[in-house]
Design an enzyme around this catalytic site. Sequence first.
Site, PDB file in Angstrom:
ATOM      1  N   HIS A 134      44.626  31.312  47.672  1.00 55.37           N
ATOM      2  CA  HIS A 134      43.205  31.408  48.397  1.00 55.37           C
ATOM      3  C   HIS A 134      42.829  30.158  48.893  1.00 55.37           C
ATOM      4  CE1 HIS A 134      42.700  35.327  45.809  1.00 55.37           C
ATOM      5  NE2 HIS A 134      43.140  35.622  47.353  1.00 55.37           N
ATOM      6  N   SER A 158      49.135  33.238  36.564  1.00 56.84           N
ATOM      7  CA  SER A 158      49.312  34.504  36.432  1.00 56.84           C
ATOM      8  C   SER A 158      50.711  34.888  36.074  1.00 56.84           C
ATOM      9  CB  SER A 158      49.164  35.408  37.619  1.00 56.84           C
ATOM     10  OG  SER A 158      49.759  36.800  37.574  1.00 56.84           O
ATOM     11  N   LEU A 177      50.900  39.901  37.430  1.00 57.45           N
ATOM     12  CA  LEU A 177      50.959  40.754  38.636  1.00 57.45           C
ATOM     13  C   LEU A 177      50.729  39.913  39.920  1.00 57.45           C
ATOM     14  CD1 LEU A 177      48.516  43.548  37.134  1.00 57.45           C
ATOM     15  CD2 LEU A 177      51.094  43.453  37.287  1.00 57.45           C
ATOM     16  N   ARG A 213      45.253  45.065  43.036  1.00 58.99           N
ATOM     17  CA  ARG A 213      43.983  44.518  43.662  1.00 58.99           C
ATOM     18  C   ARG A 213      43.563  45.357  44.952  1.00 58.99           C
ATOM     19  NH1 ARG A 213      41.589  38.985  43.200  1.00 58.99           N
ATOM     20  NH2 ARG A 213      39.936  40.432  43.120  1.00 58.99           N
ATOM     21  N   GLU A 246      41.131  39.121  51.773  1.00 55.60           N
ATOM     22  CA  GLU A 246      40.901  38.694  50.347  1.00 55.60           C
ATOM     23  C   GLU A 246      39.289  38.279  50.330  1.00 55.60           C
ATOM     24  OE1 GLU A 246      43.739  38.425  47.736  1.00 55.60           O
ATOM     25  OE2 GLU A 246      44.960  39.628  48.888  1.00 55.60           O
ATOM     26  N   CYS A 303      35.996  31.686  41.629  1.00 52.75           N
ATOM     27  CA  CYS A 303      36.692  33.010  41.922  1.00 52.75           C
ATOM     28  C   CYS A 303      35.708  33.933  41.084  1.00 52.75           C
ATOM     29  CB  CYS A 303      38.103  32.998  41.159  1.00 52.75           C
ATOM     30  SG  CYS A 303      39.281  31.840  41.622  1.00 52.75           S
TER      31      CYS A 303
HETATM   32  O1  SUG Z   1      44.363  37.662  43.110  1.00 47.77           O
HETATM   33  N1  SUG Z   1      44.642  37.042  39.742  1.00 47.77           N
HETATM   34  C1  SUG Z   1      43.779  37.157  40.789  1.00 47.77           C
HETATM   35  C2  SUG Z   1      43.001  35.897  40.629  1.00 47.77           C
HETATM   36  C3  SUG Z   1      42.029  35.780  41.819  1.00 47.77           C
HETATM   37  C4  SUG Z   1      41.333  34.302  41.853  1.00 47.77           C
HETATM   38  N2  SUG Z   1      40.491  34.212  42.898  1.00 47.77           N
HETATM   39  C5  SUG Z   1      40.046  33.552  43.804  1.00 47.77           C
HETATM   40  N3  SUG Z   1      40.625  32.433  43.989  1.00 47.77           N
HETATM   41  N4  SUG Z   1      38.972  33.562  44.418  1.00 47.77           N
HETATM   42  C6  SUG Z   1      44.874  37.152  41.932  1.00 47.77           C
HETATM   43  O2  SUG Z   1      45.746  36.395  42.032  1.00 47.77           O
HETATM   44  C7  SUG Z   1      46.060  38.206  38.043  1.00 47.77           C
HETATM   45  C8  SUG Z   1      46.299  39.566  37.311  1.00 47.77           C
HETATM   46  C9  SUG Z   1      47.344  39.768  36.401  1.00 47.77           C
HETATM   47  O3  SUG Z   1      48.456  39.164  36.278  1.00 47.77           O
HETATM   48  O4  SUG Z   1      47.098  40.282  35.377  1.00 47.77           O
HETATM   49  C10 SUG Z   1      45.359  38.082  39.126  1.00 47.77           C
HETATM   50  O5  SUG Z   1      45.215  39.133  39.700  1.00 47.77           O
END
Ligand code: SUG
Length: 458
Positions: free
Chosen positions: A251, A29, A22, A140, A175, A377
């Site tokens: 990020h 991801s 997503l 999110r 974020e 994270c």
């Molecule tokens: O927002 N992955 C999150 C990962 C967040 C990592 N956080 C930090 N770097 N602080 C994002 O990209 C993937 C969900 C999916 O594809 O099912 C996702 O939302």
Amino acid sequence: MSQVWEVNFDGLVGPTHNYGGLARGNLASGANAGQLASPRQAALQGLAKMKALADLGLKQAVLPPHDRPHLASLRRLGFTGRSDAELLAKAIAQAPELVQGVYSASNMWVANAATVSPFADTIDNKTHFTAANLSSMFHRSIEAPTTERILRSIFVGDDYVHHPALPAGAFFADEGAANHTRFCHSYGQPGVELFVYGASAFNKLAPKPERFPARQTLEASQAIARHHRLAPERTVFAQQHPAAIDAGVFHNDVIAVGDSNLLFYHQLAFLESESLRSQLNDAYRAEEIPGSAGIEFIEVPALEVPIEDAVNSYLFNSQLLRRPGRKGATIVVPMECMHLRTVHGYLEWLQADHPAIDEVLYFDLKQSMRNGGGPACLRLRVVMSEAQINQCPARVFLDDALYGELVDWVNRHYRDELGAADLADPALMVEVQVALSELVQLLQLQTQEVGPIYDFQR
Ligand code: SUG
């Protein structure tokens, strides 16, 4: 003032952890979309990290997962049904991509839950929280209201100020703590807060990434600094390198990590590293802390660790920890750092030859890593005094008993495997609701003022 700690609040991975593909710009991801996930393994891996850090004498706490599938979001988007199961079935038939979004367990990455400014940095001496609007991605963007209720149920009383998320939309995309770092001589003394943004929303002439979205705007960071009543002379704003975002650094915490008086970062992390170093040092000196020797910078050259290796290994998505009684910092990295020669070699060198970081701990967080979430994270740092910890009404601080109960809770309620087809199973929704209803009791979340944490209970 009693002893002051930096408490790591880790997100407990929720029972619907899956690989939805997503998050655009998050390479892991995308690469793992559609694979079979193990929610149970994911939660146990996260808990094992929490337990190991608690066993080192650090203060470790836990934040509960959100309710998924988030039916309230589907209702908000116009879906109806005589029962929850009917509503879900209609949504699956008409908009499967939305169902994927409301099932995501992305709230586990609590570094994105909120930005936190400790009491020592703020003009009113209160700890300020701003829940992140996470408005760049649908899955999110639905997190903020539940996040706010969770934070309000744990950080209760006059010591804390809770701000709602910033206005939704591209201009104030925020974020959270993943783009925020605090430097200090000791946790209870005034520190310098660094806000890192991907692009300016209003200044169209400023550089910005071309391939992937910038998920944090300068304007959002500035608004948070205002809300948190930070002293301008101890607040610094810096832009991420657009080339880093385009290389998969969605990020700042994927390319830099800081703690106490240390900043560990990649050569390509910031657009203007030299100016950032001098701004940080000026701000740090403005504190006039006796004995403080300024901020220490460890810049990792691209020639030693190419940015692709940094992104693939998550070297910088690490935690810098101060173990009681140790001189140097301990760095907590994902196991993937062992598998890349450049990264492993660099860590070996750090441990052997750099006084600032003298211990490397590797953790298996594969389930989360496959969605682009490493050790950093998974945690939200909150500076708390011993008195604040003792007064906390919720049972969230990890000790042997709580760890044991949470492992047992996971083993009783979580599926071993979850794939895209399982999201159509209405039994999963019921399983999650049963599990979460039990969890709020277990964690004794204080709901007097905020009401029930979860939408399915409201
Ligand atoms: O927002 N992955 C999150 C990962 C967040 C990592 N956080 C930090 N770097 N602080 C994002 O990209 C993937 C969900 C999916 O594809 O099912 C996702 O939302």
